[in-house]
Design a protein around this motif. Structure first.
Motif, PDB file in Angstrom:
ATOM      1  N   SER A 347       0.821  -1.217   0.000  1.00 42.71           N
ATOM      2  CA  SER A 347       0.000   0.000   0.000  1.00 42.71           C
ATOM      3  C   SER A 347       0.856   1.269   0.000  1.00 42.71           C
ATOM      4  CB  SER A 347      -0.917   0.003   1.226  1.00 42.71           C
ATOM      5  OG  SER A 347      -1.768  -1.117   1.207  1.00 42.71           O
ATOM      6  N   ILE A 350       1.523   2.552  -3.592  1.00 40.75           N
ATOM      7  CA  ILE A 350       0.425   2.874  -4.499  1.00 40.75           C
ATOM      8  C   ILE A 350       0.326   4.389  -4.665  1.00 40.75           C
ATOM      9  CG2 ILE A 350      -2.045   2.586  -4.923  1.00 40.75           C
ATOM     10  CD1 ILE A 350      -0.362   0.004  -4.988  1.00 40.75           C
ATOM     11  N   ASP A 351       0.072   4.791  -5.907  1.00 36.69           N
ATOM     12  CA  ASP A 351      -0.052   6.210  -6.287  1.00 36.69           C
ATOM     13  C   ASP A 351       1.273   6.968  -6.133  1.00 36.69           C
ATOM     14  OD1 ASP A 351      -2.762   5.833  -6.848  1.00 36.69           O
ATOM     15  OD2 ASP A 351      -3.351   6.285  -4.791  1.00 36.69           O
ATOM     16  N   ARG A 374       0.905  -3.700 -16.279  1.00 31.86           N
ATOM     17  CA  ARG A 374      -0.289  -2.889 -16.041  1.00 31.86           C
ATOM     18  C   ARG A 374      -1.506  -3.606 -16.616  1.00 31.86           C
ATOM     19  NH1 ARG A 374      -0.395   2.786 -18.956  1.00 31.86           N
ATOM     20  NH2 ARG A 374      -0.594   1.349 -20.731  1.00 31.86           N
ATOM     21  N   ASP A 376      -5.567  -3.242 -17.539  1.00 32.05           N
ATOM     22  CA  ASP A 376      -6.606  -2.235 -17.753  1.00 32.05           C
ATOM     23  C   ASP A 376      -7.971  -2.800 -17.376  1.00 32.05           C
ATOM     24  OD1 ASP A 376      -7.346  -3.909 -19.861  1.00 32.05           O
ATOM     25  OD2 ASP A 376      -6.129  -2.783 -21.303  1.00 32.05           O
ATOM     26  N   ASP A 377      -8.998  -1.984 -17.543  1.00 31.74           N
ATOM     27  CA  ASP A 377     -10.347  -2.378 -17.144  1.00 31.74           C
ATOM     28  C   ASP A 377     -10.920  -3.483 -18.013  1.00 31.74           C
ATOM     29  OD1 ASP A 377     -10.191  -0.455 -15.212  1.00 31.74           O
ATOM     30  OD2 ASP A 377     -11.152   1.107 -16.439  1.00 31.74           O
ATOM     31  N   TYR A 393       5.143   7.896 -14.273  1.00 33.49           N
ATOM     32  CA  TYR A 393       4.126   6.836 -14.198  1.00 33.49           C
ATOM     33  C   TYR A 393       3.852   6.525 -12.721  1.00 33.49           C
ATOM     34  CZ  TYR A 393       1.774   2.350 -14.621  1.00 33.49           C
ATOM     35  OH  TYR A 393       0.855   1.326 -14.529  1.00 33.49           O
ATOM     36  N   LEU A 395       2.063   4.210  -9.839  1.00 34.29           N
ATOM     37  CA  LEU A 395       1.655   2.827  -9.648  1.00 34.29           C
ATOM     38  C   LEU A 395       0.220   2.748  -9.150  1.00 34.29           C
ATOM     39  CD1 LEU A 395       4.855   1.422  -7.880  1.00 34.29           C
ATOM     40  CD2 LEU A 395       4.286   1.361 -10.314  1.00 34.29           C
ATOM     41  N   SER A 396      -0.495   1.712  -9.590  1.00 35.52           N
ATOM     42  CA  SER A 396      -1.866   1.470  -9.146  1.00 35.52           C
ATOM     43  C   SER A 396      -1.940   0.097  -8.471  1.00 35.52           C
ATOM     44  CB  SER A 396      -2.842   1.520 -10.335  1.00 35.52           C
ATOM     45  OG  SER A 396      -2.557   0.471 -11.255  1.00 35.52           O
ATOM     46  N   ARG A 397      -3.090  -0.207  -7.882  1.00 34.81           N
ATOM     47  CA  ARG A 397      -3.237  -1.452  -7.116  1.00 34.81           C
ATOM     48  C   ARG A 397      -3.222  -2.691  -7.998  1.00 34.81           C
ATOM     49  NH1 ARG A 397      -4.126  -0.725  -1.942  1.00 34.81           N
ATOM     50  NH2 ARG A 397      -4.854   1.299  -1.177  1.00 34.81           N
ATOM     51  N   ASN A 398      -3.574  -2.559  -9.249  1.00 31.69           N
ATOM     52  CA  ASN A 398      -3.603  -3.716 -10.149  1.00 31.69           C
ATOM     53  C   ASN A 398      -2.252  -3.983 -10.798  1.00 31.69           C
ATOM     54  OD1 ASN A 398      -6.343  -4.112  -9.656  1.00 31.69           O
ATOM     55  ND2 ASN A 398      -6.948  -2.700 -11.295  1.00 31.69           N
ATOM     56  N   ASP A 399      -1.274  -3.126 -10.553  1.00 36.89           N
ATOM     57  CA  ASP A 399       0.044  -3.297 -11.177  1.00 36.89           C
ATOM     58  C   ASP A 399       0.854  -4.370 -10.451  1.00 36.89           C
ATOM     59  OD1 ASP A 399      -0.566  -1.326 -12.929  1.00 36.89           O
ATOM     60  OD2 ASP A 399       0.609   0.242 -11.944  1.00 36.89           O
TER      61      ASP A 399
END
Length: 426
Positions: A347, A350-351, A374, A376-377, A393, A395-399
């Motif tokens: 956590s 993230i971001d 990465r 995507d949806d 870039y 980072l997101s939770r799905n990375d």
């Protein structure tokens, strides 16, 4: 009196119900590892049936020999109990013949002759079947009995070199400690060199178990508890003189395994690029085309000198050690101890910009984060190598991250990190 004798004879006939046991121990399909045990049970049932039925009939005939149509009006005093009759039959069957008990009636003597004749015919026949099964039954035709043990199945071409390479990588300490059991299945018995890899005195001990069988046989897959396996690996013959035939055999094994248990992940080696479509159609989850991979590495090496060495060192484990400090070989040996691992970002990352996270990981754990996967949806996946540019870039939770590390404990430590990202890229 004759009527009473007839009723007593009918009570003896009830012993024939013992023959029902033959259905419970009948030898099943070829290849059943329990065939030997079942044939031994059949032999025991045969002996018990012959002994007890003959003893019961002989006891009845000799004890009630005073029936008028018998030749002895006084009965046989030597066979007045059932235990005496059993004793006489056993002594006769073993050809000892003490002579202390003998039948006195014509019917009794005829019954003994029938018993001896039947024993000479039936017992050698069943013993011969048992000998044949003992000759063809392999010690590797058993069943995997560790119900709660996590295991993987290895099929296909499992010669010494293939299997040793797989086991060295699978059990390498860099991947962390695990109690996974490797079940190796091959249609033929193991060679002398393969035996060095498993068993009580083998290199990997009981962590590797060998079974004779085929992935094309559903019964063999059931013996190995294939439905509960964590994964299945299908190895190919890298030196095959007929690669098309080897790929066809591998794909047929995959198809059979997927029909048996569709949810078990299947990892497959094939030789020819044109076999990939058939492998995917058969249900393979991961396919490695050896010739295609080799050609790609050679092509890249032509464009980037040293690429093949870098690639091979990053995707396999080596244990070379060169102790002389400052020597180039010592530095090289340290470099080949690194491998590629994936991790899920904690956590705290993230971001945050990729550059800050990569610098922090390098500073804290001396590990290089070099890429991000990465998602995507729509379910698509994009691989980004070192995404550092004018637009950072985040980072997101799905990375998922890719990094170079010496062993599996490093990404585990990073994933368990609960602090703050307190540094920025210089």
């Amino acid at each position: 009196q004759q009527f009473i004798f007839f009723l007593q004879f009918l009570r003896v006939v009830r012993l024939i119900r013992i023959l029902r046991g033959y259905r419970a121990v009948s030898v099943s399909k070829r290849g059943d590892p329990d065939n030997l045990k079942k044939q031994m049970n059949i032999l025991i049932y045969t002996l018990m049936t012959l002994i007890f039925i003959t003893a019961a009939l002989l006891h009845l005939v000799e004890k009630y020999a005073k029936v008028p149509w018998m030749d002895n009006e006084e009965g046989n005093a030597e066979l007045q109990s059932f235990h005496d009759a059993v004793y006489f039959v056993v002594i006769t069957l073993t050809t000892v013949g003490y002579g202390d008990i003998t039948p006195k009636t014509v019917v009794g003597k005829a019954l003994v002759m029938i018993f001896v004749t039947a024993s000479v015919i039936i017992i050698p026949r069943e013993t011969g079947k048992l000998s044949e099964l003992m000759a063809v039954t392999s010690q590797y035709a058993g069943t995997f009995t560790q119900e709660d043990a996590a295991h993987v199945v290895v099929c296909g071409h499992v010669d010494f070199l293939n299997l040793r390479s797989f086991l060295m990588e699978f059990f390498h300490e860099a991947h962390g400690s695990h109690r996974m059991v490797v079940l190796v299945m091959s249609p033929s018995p193991p060679s002398k060199t393969v035996k060095l890899l498993f068993g009580a005195n083998g290199l990997y001990g009981n962590r590797v178990q060998y079974f004779e069988g085929s992935a094309l046989d559903e019964y063999d897959l059931t013996r190995l508890k294939y439905g509960t396996a964590c994964a299945a690996f299908f190895l190919t013959d890298k030196l095959s003189t007929d690669p098309h035939l080897s790929d066809c055999e591998t794909i047929m094994r995959v198809l059979s395994a997927k029909n048996h248990s569709p949810n078990v992940p299947v990892l497959v080696q094939i030789l020819l690029p044109e076999s990939k479509e058939q492998g995917i159609a058969a249900g393979a989850d991961y396919i490695v085309c050896l010739r295609e991979l080799k050609m790609h590495i050679l092509a890249r090496s032509g464009m980037v000198p040293g690429f093949s060495t870098l690639f091979c060192n990053l995707f396999r484990n080596e244990d070379f050690v060169f102790g002389e400090p400052g020597h180039w070989l010592s530095e090289y040996c340290h470099g080949i101890s690194y491998e590629t691992y994936t991790l899920t970002f904690p956590s705290a990352f993230i971001d945050k910009p990729f550059s800050d996270v990569a610098y922090f990981i390098f500073k804290e754990w001396a590990t290089l984060l070099f890429g991000v996967q990465r998602a995507d949806d729509t379910g698509g996946v994009t691989l980004l190598l070192n995404p550092i540019g004018e637009v950072p870039y985040f980072l997101s939770r799905n990375d998922r991250g890719f990094l170079f590390a010496t062993d599996a404990s490093v990404p585990d430590k990073i994933q368990a990190y609960e602090g703050d990202l307190l540094t920025t890229t210089p």
